[in-house]
Design a protein around this motif. Structure first.
Motif, PDB file in Angstrom:
ATOM      1  N   LEU A 100       0.831  -1.208   0.000  1.00  0.00           N
ATOM      2  CA  LEU A 100       0.000   0.000   0.000  1.00  0.00           C
ATOM      3  C   LEU A 100       0.862   1.254   0.000  1.00  0.00           C
ATOM      4  O   LEU A 100       0.603   2.207  -0.748  1.00  0.00           O
ATOM      5  N   ALA A 101       1.893   1.256   0.844  1.00  0.00           N
ATOM      6  CA  ALA A 101       2.768   2.423   0.940  1.00  0.00           C
ATOM      7  C   ALA A 101       3.469   2.685  -0.386  1.00  0.00           C
ATOM      8  O   ALA A 101       3.556   3.845  -0.843  1.00  0.00           O
ATOM      9  N   ASN A 102       3.937   1.634  -1.007  1.00  0.00           N
ATOM     10  CA  ASN A 102       4.644   1.789  -2.285  1.00  0.00           C
ATOM     11  C   ASN A 102       3.705   2.128  -3.434  1.00  0.00           C
ATOM     12  O   ASN A 102       4.156   2.519  -4.511  1.00  0.00           O
ATOM     13  N   SER A 103       2.385   1.969  -3.202  1.00  0.00           N
ATOM     14  CA  SER A 103       1.399   2.340  -4.220  1.00  0.00           C
ATOM     15  C   SER A 103       0.913   3.776  -4.053  1.00  0.00           C
ATOM     16  O   SER A 103       0.027   4.221  -4.782  1.00  0.00           O
ATOM     17  N   GLY A 104       1.461   4.489  -3.061  1.00  0.00           N
ATOM     18  CA  GLY A 104       1.148   5.903  -2.902  1.00  0.00           C
ATOM     19  C   GLY A 104       0.090   6.238  -1.878  1.00  0.00           C
ATOM     20  O   GLY A 104      -0.294   7.408  -1.746  1.00  0.00           O
ATOM     21  N   TYR A 105      -0.402   5.262  -1.128  1.00  0.00           N
ATOM     22  CA  TYR A 105      -1.411   5.536  -0.104  1.00  0.00           C
ATOM     23  C   TYR A 105      -0.752   5.953   1.209  1.00  0.00           C
ATOM     24  O   TYR A 105       0.375   5.560   1.515  1.00  0.00           O
ATOM     25  N   LYS A 106      -1.482   6.741   1.982  1.00  0.00           N
ATOM     26  CA  LYS A 106      -1.089   7.011   3.358  1.00  0.00           C
ATOM     27  C   LYS A 106      -1.653   5.881   4.214  1.00  0.00           C
ATOM     28  O   LYS A 106      -2.854   5.582   4.144  1.00  0.00           O
ATOM     29  N   VAL A 107      -0.810   5.254   5.010  1.00  0.00           N
ATOM     30  CA  VAL A 107      -1.208   4.033   5.713  1.00  0.00           C
ATOM     31  C   VAL A 107      -1.073   4.202   7.220  1.00  0.00           C
ATOM     32  O   VAL A 107      -0.049   4.680   7.717  1.00  0.00           O
ATOM     33  N   LYS A 108      -2.135   3.833   7.927  1.00  0.00           N
ATOM     34  CA  LYS A 108      -2.075   3.671   9.378  1.00  0.00           C
ATOM     35  C   LYS A 108      -2.044   2.165   9.656  1.00  0.00           C
ATOM     36  O   LYS A 108      -3.009   1.462   9.351  1.00  0.00           O
ATOM     37  N   ALA A 109      -0.944   1.696  10.204  1.00  0.00           N
ATOM     38  CA  ALA A 109      -0.788   0.264  10.474  1.00  0.00           C
ATOM     39  C   ALA A 109      -0.922   0.026  11.967  1.00  0.00           C
ATOM     40  O   ALA A 109      -0.185   0.601  12.773  1.00  0.00           O
ATOM     41  N   THR A 110      -1.889  -0.803  12.353  1.00  0.00           N
ATOM     42  CA  THR A 110      -2.144  -1.016  13.772  1.00  0.00           C
ATOM     43  C   THR A 110      -1.799  -2.435  14.205  1.00  0.00           C
ATOM     44  O   THR A 110      -1.837  -3.382  13.418  1.00  0.00           O
ATOM     45  N   GLY A 111      -1.494  -2.543  15.492  1.00  0.00           N
ATOM     46  CA  GLY A 111      -1.257  -3.836  16.115  1.00  0.00           C
ATOM     47  C   GLY A 111      -1.348  -3.673  17.614  1.00  0.00           C
ATOM     48  O   GLY A 111      -1.256  -2.549  18.135  1.00  0.00           O
ATOM     49  N   ARG A 112      -1.512  -4.776  18.319  1.00  0.00           N
ATOM     50  CA  ARG A 112      -1.621  -4.687  19.779  1.00  0.00           C
ATOM     51  C   ARG A 112      -0.285  -4.376  20.438  1.00  0.00           C
ATOM     52  O   ARG A 112      -0.247  -3.911  21.574  1.00  0.00           O
ATOM     53  N   ASN A 113       0.814  -4.683  19.738  1.00  0.00           N
ATOM     54  CA  ASN A 113       2.139  -4.466  20.312  1.00  0.00           C
ATOM     55  C   ASN A 113       2.931  -3.541  19.393  1.00  0.00           C
ATOM     56  O   ASN A 113       3.383  -3.946  18.325  1.00  0.00           O
ATOM     57  N   LEU A 114       3.096  -2.296  19.821  1.00  0.00           N
ATOM     58  CA  LEU A 114       3.778  -1.311  18.994  1.00  0.00           C
ATOM     59  C   LEU A 114       5.248  -1.678  18.777  1.00  0.00           C
ATOM     60  O   LEU A 114       5.819  -1.404  17.718  1.00  0.00           O
ATOM     61  N   LYS A 115       5.858  -2.325  19.762  1.00  0.00           N
ATOM     62  CA  LYS A 115       7.267  -2.707  19.624  1.00  0.00           C
ATOM     63  C   LYS A 115       7.456  -3.707  18.494  1.00  0.00           C
ATOM     64  O   LYS A 115       8.439  -3.643  17.747  1.00  0.00           O
ATOM     65  N   LEU A 116       6.511  -4.634  18.357  1.00  0.00           N
ATOM     66  CA  LEU A 116       6.601  -5.610  17.269  1.00  0.00           C
ATOM     67  C   LEU A 116       6.422  -4.928  15.916  1.00  0.00           C
ATOM     68  O   LEU A 116       7.094  -5.274  14.940  1.00  0.00           O
ATOM     69  N   LEU A 117       5.517  -3.957  15.855  1.00  0.00           N
ATOM     70  CA  LEU A 117       5.320  -3.226  14.600  1.00  0.00           C
ATOM     71  C   LEU A 117       6.587  -2.483  14.193  1.00  0.00           C
ATOM     72  O   LEU A 117       6.963  -2.457  13.016  1.00  0.00           O
ATOM     73  N   LYS A 118       7.249  -1.899  15.165  1.00  0.00           N
ATOM     74  CA  LYS A 118       8.455  -1.124  14.866  1.00  0.00           C
ATOM     75  C   LYS A 118       9.576  -2.009  14.327  1.00  0.00           C
ATOM     76  O   LYS A 118      10.438  -1.540  13.582  1.00  0.00           O
TER      77      LYS A 118
END
Length: 486
Positions: free
Chosen positions: A22-40
């Motif tokens: 999605l990001a590489n297709s030009g969209y602004k993305v909000k990516a969610t998860g229960r653990n922010l450390k894992l997302l990072k």
């Protein structure tokens, strides 16, 4: 016009592949998860217009704010890893999200659900169906895609079959190996998801997504065997109950236990699919099963080409086809009033003359075993007796990731059928700290599994002893902790 997209469940299998697309297709993305450390740890913050947001749908205090400027949502949440009450978790999460949607300006939701059997049902598949129904109550147009097995590295159902093929000389399986489904390549599924954003539905839709072949699980495992040059022998056992099958999966596969247990029910049924509707809407070349497996196997080493392994060249060089994608694990977590700095000072002393804090005689026995088969584990070495740096060698280990006062990861260097690491994690919880010592092991075939279970008796107490000994060295108090071995 769709500009801002919320991906709920971004840390899951499909979400982790969808966000960069999605990001590489030009969209602004909000990516969610229960653990922010894992997302990072995904490295997405370097992508254009990606915002990482912590979201627990069972405590959705910030959900209204998250949805405030969102145009479209991908709802990819499932609760299979949540445990025995995963159905309640899924239903509550869907209900909370549906209520928030009613108050939002979201234009559409794309929900990835599961194919449904014509006869009978299972908890896992019923929960997937119920989630779709709850989301439709929001009044927002919901496009529900129903998928079966997704063929790609890390896909749980596919990895279960792959582990069976790699790990067993003879596959003893329940009678569900005769059940049929239409597996779809990850690449094809992602293309459908992305292209759906170009359509503006005015009503709810339910669409099957399917590959071009309808295959039994036995046929799929034999095809996997053909690709790795292994003859697959399957022995179906009619009396292998679902509960016993779940226990059997726990030993054979490296897929997390809760997910494997939840999958068992769905694997028992034929899952017919008619993908003609979405294929006519979004035409694309659908990879057949052989093409999907070949593409999947070509990306196997992605499991060690990431921050978890520190992009370490030794880990990359040692990774081999056939290692379990998901690792076995054993560890212990302990609460203490010691400071992070005190704990870190002790963690850095691991190896060398200090040994491993607890049961050093067991570590020495393992080193002698390595020596007898040609390894060099008896050569004890540390660059500095008090401090560690990235790339340091510690006896037969190597520092592949280090964050002062927080985290240390050591690459296992002794001879063994598989690839592993030992991690020390310190978390500051405010009133107390948690110290976790944990081993991760990607088994190589049947011998890799035997090795892990041969080490199991030591794992049952050694990490508990290490955490307590480490806290004691800090002259601090400890509360009883939690052990995990699987």
């Amino acid at each position: 016009m769709i500009r801002t997209i919320l991906v709920v469940g971004a840390s899951g299998y499909v979400g982790s592949h969808l966000v960069p697309e999605l990001a590489n297709s030009g969209y602004k993305v909000k990516a969610t998860g229960r653990n922010l450390k894992l997302l990072k740890k995904r490295g997405w913050e370097e992508l254009p217009d990606v915002e990482l947001v912590e979201l627990d749908l069972n405590q959705p205090d910030n959900l209204d704010d998250i949805l405030s400027d969102v145009d479209a949502v991908f709802f990819l949440v499932h609760g299979m890893n949540h445990g025995h009450d995963f159905i309640d978790y899924e239903v509550k999460a869907a209900s909370n999200f549906s209520q928030a949607l009613k108050k939002s300006n979201v234009q559409r939701v794309i929900y990835l659900g599961a194919l449904q059997p014509l006869h009978g049902n299972t908890k896992h598949l019923a929960a997937r169906k119920a989630t779709g129904e709850i989301l439709r109550d929001s009044g927002i147009p919901i496009t529900e895609l129903r998928a079966g097995i997704i063929v790609g590295p890390g896909s749980a159902a596919f990895e279960v079959m792959r582990d069976f093929v790699y790990h067993l000389p003879i596959i003893i399986a329940p009678k569900w190996v005769k059940s049929r489904n239409s597996p779809i390549a990850l690449r094809n599924l992602l293309h459908y998801l992305l292209e759906l954003l170009h359509f503006t539905p005015c009503r709810h839709q339910i669409l099957d997504v399917a590959g071009p072949e309808n295959l039994s699980y036995a046929e799929q495992m034999r095809k996997i065997g053909n690709h790795i040059g292994k003859k697959v022998r399957i022995l179906p056992i009619p009396f292998l109950t679902p509960s016993f099958a779940a226990l059997w999966l726990r030993f054979i596969t490296s897929v997390p236990t809760n997910i494997a247990r939840a999958l068992v029910g769905g694997l028992r049924h034929d899952l017919p699919a008619d993908g003609s509707a979405i294929q006519s809407l979004i035409p694309q070349h659908l990879l057949n099963y052989d093409e999907s497996v070949e593409e999947c196997l070509s990306h196997e080493n992605e499991v060690v080409r990431n921050e978890i392994w520190g992009y370490d060249p030794d880990a990359l060089a040692r990774w081999q086809s056939g290692y379990g994608y998901y690792p076995k694990q054993a560890g212990y977590t302990l609460r203490t009033d010691a400071t992070s700095e005190q704990l870190w000072q002790q963690v850095q002393l691991v190896g060398g003359k200090e040994g491993y804090f607890y049961a050093n005689y067991l570590w020495r026995i393992r080193e002698w075993m390595d020596h007898l088969i040609g390894g060099d584990a008896l050569t004890r070495y540390r660059r500095d007796p008090d401090k560690l740096e990235l790339g340091d060698k510690v006896d037969s280990w190597k520092v592949i990731h280090i964050e002062p006062n927080r985290f240390l990861s050591l690459l296992f260097g002794m001879k063994a059928p598989g690839l592993g690491r030992l991690e020390f994690t310190i978390e500051d919880k405010g009133e107390y700290r948690e110290i976790d010592i944990r081993a991760w092991w990607h088994p190589a075939g049947f011998s890799g599994l035997l090795y892990w279970f041969a080490m199991m008796p030591a794992h049952l107490f050694i990490f508990r002893g290490m955490t307590h000994a480490l806290v004691k060295r800090c002259k601090a108090k400890a509360q009883e902790g939690k052990s995990v071995t699987e």
